[in-house]
Design a protein around this motif. Sequence first.
Motif, mmCIF file in Angstrom:
data_model
loop_
_atom_site.group_PDB
_atom_site.id
_atom_site.type_symbol
_atom_site.label_atom_id
_atom_site.label_comp_id
_atom_site.label_asym_id
_atom_site.label_seq_id
_atom_site.Cartn_x
_atom_site.Cartn_y
_atom_site.Cartn_z
ATOM 1 N N ASP A 177 38.139 12.633 16.941
ATOM 2 C CA ASP A 177 37.973 11.177 16.942
ATOM 3 C C ASP A 177 37.989 10.625 15.518
ATOM 4 O OD1 ASP A 177 37.811 11.144 19.685
ATOM 5 O OD2 ASP A 177 35.622 11.019 19.757
ATOM 6 N N ARG A 198 31.699 22.009 20.955
ATOM 7 C CA ARG A 198 32.500 21.012 21.667
ATOM 8 C C ARG A 198 32.198 19.607 21.142
ATOM 9 N NH1 ARG A 198 35.435 20.415 26.329
ATOM 10 N NH2 ARG A 198 35.413 18.321 27.243
ATOM 11 N N GLU A 212 35.086 17.240 19.279
ATOM 12 C CA GLU A 212 35.421 15.870 19.684
ATOM 13 C C GLU A 212 35.205 14.902 18.527
ATOM 14 O OE1 GLU A 212 33.023 15.085 23.086
ATOM 15 O OE2 GLU A 212 34.196 16.359 24.435
#
Length: 350
Positions: free
Chosen positions: A241, A233, A237
Amino acid sequence: MQDTVTHPTTCTLAQAASLKNSLGALDIRRDSEYWFDDGSIVIVARDTAYKVHKSILARHSRVFSDLFSAPQTTADDYVECTPAVHVQDAPSDFSNLLKALYDTPQDSTLFQHDQRLSFAVVAGLYELAHKYQIDNLAEEMLRRLKSCFTHNLQTWDALDHVSVGEGQRFTIIRSPSLKVCAAIDAIRAVNLARRANIPSLLPVAVYIASFHHAQALLDGIARHDGTVDTLSREDLELCLDARVIFAHWTYTKLAWFMSGRVVPDCKSPAACAAGLIALTASIKGRFSKPRAAYFALDPFASVMKDMTKQNGVCKKCGTAMRAKAAEERLAMWRALPRDLGLDEGGWGDA
């Protein structure tokens, strides 16, 4: 390591035949290359069995050395009266590991620096060398990995970069000793850097992982053998990003061109200012969203070399513009791990 070894105290032909049949029922096959009649240990890697020599494995690996020196226990897990070890390594990776241990450096392409290996081979060997504590092999494979996943901008620029795929940039990156295909290798590269705790590999690994659409990052990427690499996870992310960060980088570089600046001693400032604006529009069209993120680390100077003349920009202004682009790119490269929120340890100057 959760792999287990068991040592039978007795072995009859009936027992051997019974086990052989049970392996066949489980669709486990003998490897055709690494099955030696005088072997002293059988390694079963998923669906493939290898009959090899304890002495060879123990000589190179501290893990196997400790495993084989453990007290024997009574059990009936064996192949043809030979003790057996079960591991969960991919057979393709374990076959390459045995090739590295049995072949001489002179005979094996694995140790010849002028022989380019695929990322799949190198990553698999590094992971097993790390797992089984085979230090010289781990060092050799890490050297290859760092040839593409580099901290040095000049090294990065010297690599072969080949862009393929429509609507999405799947780049093939090649050094003399390694070939990386972002379409298949990107997520595995991120995971390898994390598991092996090699932070200097992560910035480039995250960069090529960010080439993928969000759905591919969410679902994972399948290797040729069907294994699916997925991101944690945290790294999911990070990669999502990063696409925003890299798009911002691209437009930051464009912003300087959009101002239409000319050098103080330009002899045709109005014409050059108009040419710079036209050039900016042309470049911006090539790097429109969401494709902008794919070109964050590209050397804009080489892109602009021919385009400055085509758009009526004088030599002095064109040279100054390319120098500014190179300066901005170097600053971005040096800031790469920081902007991604990664450990800057091992990230050297260009």
